[in-house]
Design an enzyme around this catalytic site. Structure first.
Site, PDB file in Angstrom:
ATOM      1  N   SER A  55       0.854  -1.196   0.000  1.00  0.00           N
ATOM      2  CA  SER A  55       0.000   0.000   0.000  1.00  0.00           C
ATOM      3  C   SER A  55       0.891   1.246   0.000  1.00  0.00           C
ATOM      4  CB  SER A  55      -0.897   0.009   1.240  1.00  0.00           C
ATOM      5  OG  SER A  55      -0.101   0.196   2.396  1.00  0.00           O
ATOM      6  N   ASP A  86      -0.724  -1.294  -4.154  1.00  0.00           N
ATOM      7  CA  ASP A  86      -2.116  -1.485  -3.747  1.00  0.00           C
ATOM      8  C   ASP A  86      -2.741  -0.118  -3.448  1.00  0.00           C
ATOM      9  OD1 ASP A  86      -4.325  -3.026  -2.959  1.00  0.00           O
ATOM     10  OD2 ASP A  86      -3.627  -3.179  -0.887  1.00  0.00           O
ATOM     11  N   ASP A 108      -6.739   3.512  -7.695  1.00  0.00           N
ATOM     12  CA  ASP A 108      -8.038   3.473  -7.032  1.00  0.00           C
ATOM     13  C   ASP A 108      -8.738   4.814  -7.213  1.00  0.00           C
ATOM     14  OD1 ASP A 108     -10.221   3.374  -5.406  1.00  0.00           O
ATOM     15  OD2 ASP A 108      -9.169   2.653  -3.633  1.00  0.00           O
ATOM     16  N   HIS A 183     -12.962  -3.567   3.600  1.00  0.00           N
ATOM     17  CA  HIS A 183     -11.645  -3.718   4.215  1.00  0.00           C
ATOM     18  C   HIS A 183     -11.762  -3.862   5.738  1.00  0.00           C
ATOM     19  CE1 HIS A 183     -10.329  -1.646   0.400  1.00  0.00           C
ATOM     20  NE2 HIS A 183      -9.547  -2.694   0.434  1.00  0.00           N
ATOM     21  N   ILE A 259      -5.735 -10.106   0.382  1.00  0.00           N
ATOM     22  CA  ILE A 259      -5.777 -10.478   1.800  1.00  0.00           C
ATOM     23  C   ILE A 259      -4.706  -9.682   2.557  1.00  0.00           C
ATOM     24  CG2 ILE A 259      -5.389 -12.370   3.462  1.00  0.00           C
ATOM     25  CD1 ILE A 259      -7.660 -13.310   1.825  1.00  0.00           C
ATOM     26  N   ASP A 260      -5.131  -8.944   3.535  1.00  0.00           N
ATOM     27  CA  ASP A 260      -4.203  -8.241   4.420  1.00  0.00           C
ATOM     28  C   ASP A 260      -4.557  -8.522   5.881  1.00  0.00           C
ATOM     29  OD1 ASP A 260      -2.458  -6.576   5.703  1.00  0.00           O
ATOM     30  OD2 ASP A 260      -3.105  -4.737   4.749  1.00  0.00           O
ATOM     31  N   SER A 261      -5.813  -8.313   6.237  1.00  0.00           N
ATOM     32  CA  SER A 261      -6.219  -8.446   7.649  1.00  0.00           C
ATOM     33  C   SER A 261      -5.896  -9.826   8.217  1.00  0.00           C
ATOM     34  CB  SER A 261      -7.717  -8.172   7.803  1.00  0.00           C
ATOM     35  OG  SER A 261      -8.007  -6.841   7.431  1.00  0.00           O
TER      36      SER A 261
END
Ligand code: G3H
Ligand code: 13P
Ligand code: ZN
Length: 313
Positions: A55, A86, A108, A183, A259-261
Site C-alpha cells: 500500500s 495497492d 483506485d 476492508h 488479503i491483508d487483515s
C-alpha cells in the site's frame, strides 16, 4: 531498474493464466522483511504464483530503497511473482511505483466522479503500458475502515452496465469491483450474509476476458481472534468472508483475491502468544521468526483452501 531485471512478472501475465484455468492468484500485503518472507515462503511451499502487495502507507513505512533492496535479496521463482502497488491514489503515486521497479499498479479512482476516474485511469495505463507494467482500476466503492464498527453500507456496488465501456476507455488490465466486501476486520453482521453474486455474474458476462479483483476478502479466522483476546488483546465480533463464498467468486472470474487483515491477525496473535508464554524474551528475532512462520502457515492454508493456485507456478 526494470522489474524484469529482478525476475518479477506483471499481473496481466499471472491473471490471464488464472482466468483461463479457473483459479485465483493471492495478493498478500507486506510491510517488512518478515511479512515479505512469510509470503514468499508460502508461495515456495505450495508452488503458487503470488502478488506482493504494497500500500502507499506501507511503501512510505519501508521506503522505496529498502523495499527494492529486500526484493533484490529475496528468493523466489522467476516470472511467478508480481510486485504490486495497492490502492494508488494519484498518477504521481503510480508513476513513482513504476519508476521504482513495480510490475503492477492499482489506481483506485473509485471515489472519483466516473469521468475523472476514466481520465486518470487512462493516463496511468498509457504510462504503465510503455514499461509493460499492468494496471488494475476500480469501479464501485467498498465500505471503508471508518465504517467497520457501525456496518454502515456507504459502499456502492459496481454497475455491470458500465464496465465494458470503462474497460474500453481506460484499457485497464484488470478491474476491482464492489460486490459486498469491505476492508478490515468487521465485514459481516452475520454468517449468512452473501456477496452479490448476481452482480458479479453480470460483470463477468459483460467483460468475459478481463480478470476481476476482490478487495477486502479476508476470512478473519476466529482462531486468531480467540488467541489475541486470550493473550491480552481486545477484539470483538470481527467477521470475514467465508472461504466457500470466495471459491464461488472464483468460478465467476475473480482471479485476484486481496488479503491483508488475515495476515495481520496471524502475525499479531503469534507475537501476543509468544510474549505471554515466554515473558523473558527480549530478542525481537525470536518472536518475529515465530510470527513470520504463523503468517506463512496462514498464507499456505488460504492458497490451498481458497485460491486453488497450488502447483500453478
Ligand atoms: O486495502 C488496504 C490494505 O489493507 C492496506 O492497508 O494502508 O494500512 O497498509 P494500509
Ligand atoms: P482485507 O482487509 O480484507 O484483508 O483486504 C485487504 C485488501 O483489500 C488490500 O487491498
Ligand atoms: Zn483493498
Amino acid at each position: 531498474m526494470h522489474y524484469s531485471d529482478f525476475g518479477l512478472t506483471n499481473t496481466k501475465h499471472l491473471l490471464t493464466r488464472a482466468l483461463n484455468n479457473g483459479y485465483a492468484v493471492p495478493a498478500f500485503n507486506f510491510y517488512n522483511m518478515e511479512t515479505l518472507n512469510a509470503i514468499l515462503n508460502a508461495a515456495e511451499q505450495t508452488n503458487s504464483p503470488v502478488i506482493l502487495a504494497v500500500s502507499e502507507s506501507a511503501l512510505e513505512y519501508m521506503t522505496p530503497d529498502i523495499l527494492m533492496g529486500m526484493i533484490r535479496g529475496a528468493k523466489y521463482k522467476k516470472n511467478q511473482v508480481a510486485l504490486h502497488l495497492d490502492h494508488g491514489h494519484s498518477f504521481e503515486s503510480c508513476k513513482h511505483a513504476i519508476d521504482s521497479g513495480f510490475s503492477s499498479v492499482m489506481f483506485d479512482g473509485s471515489a472519483l466522479h466516473l469521468s475523472e476516474n476514466i481520465k486518470l485511469s487512462k493516463k496511468i495505463t498509457d504510462y504503465a503500458h510503455k514499461f509493460n507494467v499492468s494496471v488494475e482500476t476500480e469501479l464501485g466503492v467498498l465500505a471503508g475502515i471508518e465504517d467497520e464498527r457501525t456496518f454502515t453500507k456507504k459502499q456502492s456496488y459496481t454497475n455491470p452496465e458500465i464496465v465494458a465501456d470503462f474497460v474500453k476507455q481506460t484499457q485497464t488490465d484488470s478491474l476491482a469491483i464492489a460486490i459486498g466486501t469491505s476492508h478490515g476486520l468487521y465485514k459481516r453482521k452475520n454468517e449468512n450474509e452473501k456477496l452479490r453474486f448476481d452482480i458479479l455474474k453480470q460483470i463477468a458476462t459483460n467483460i468475459p476476458k478481463i480478470p476481476l479483483v476482490l478487495h477486502g476478502a479476508s476470512t478473519i479466522p476466529q482462531k486468531f481472534i480467540t488467541k489475541i483476546n486470550k493473550f491480552g488483546g481486545d477484539i470483538s465480533f470481527a467477521r470475514g468472508i467465508s472461504p466457500a463464498q470466495l471459491r464461488q467468486a472464483i468460478t465467476l472470474h475473480i482471479t485476484k483475491i486481496n488479503i491483508d487483515s488475515d495476515s495481520r491477525l496471524a502475525f499479531t496473535s503469534s507475537i501476543r502468544e509468544t510474549l505471554a508464554k515466554y515473558p523473558n524474551i527480549i530478542n525481537p528475532r525470536e518472536y518475529l521468526t515465530t510470527a513470520m512462520n504463523a503468517m506463512t502457515q496462514n498464507c499456505i492454508d488460504e492458497i490451498k483452501n481458497i485460491m486453488g493456485s497450488s502447483n500453478k507456478a
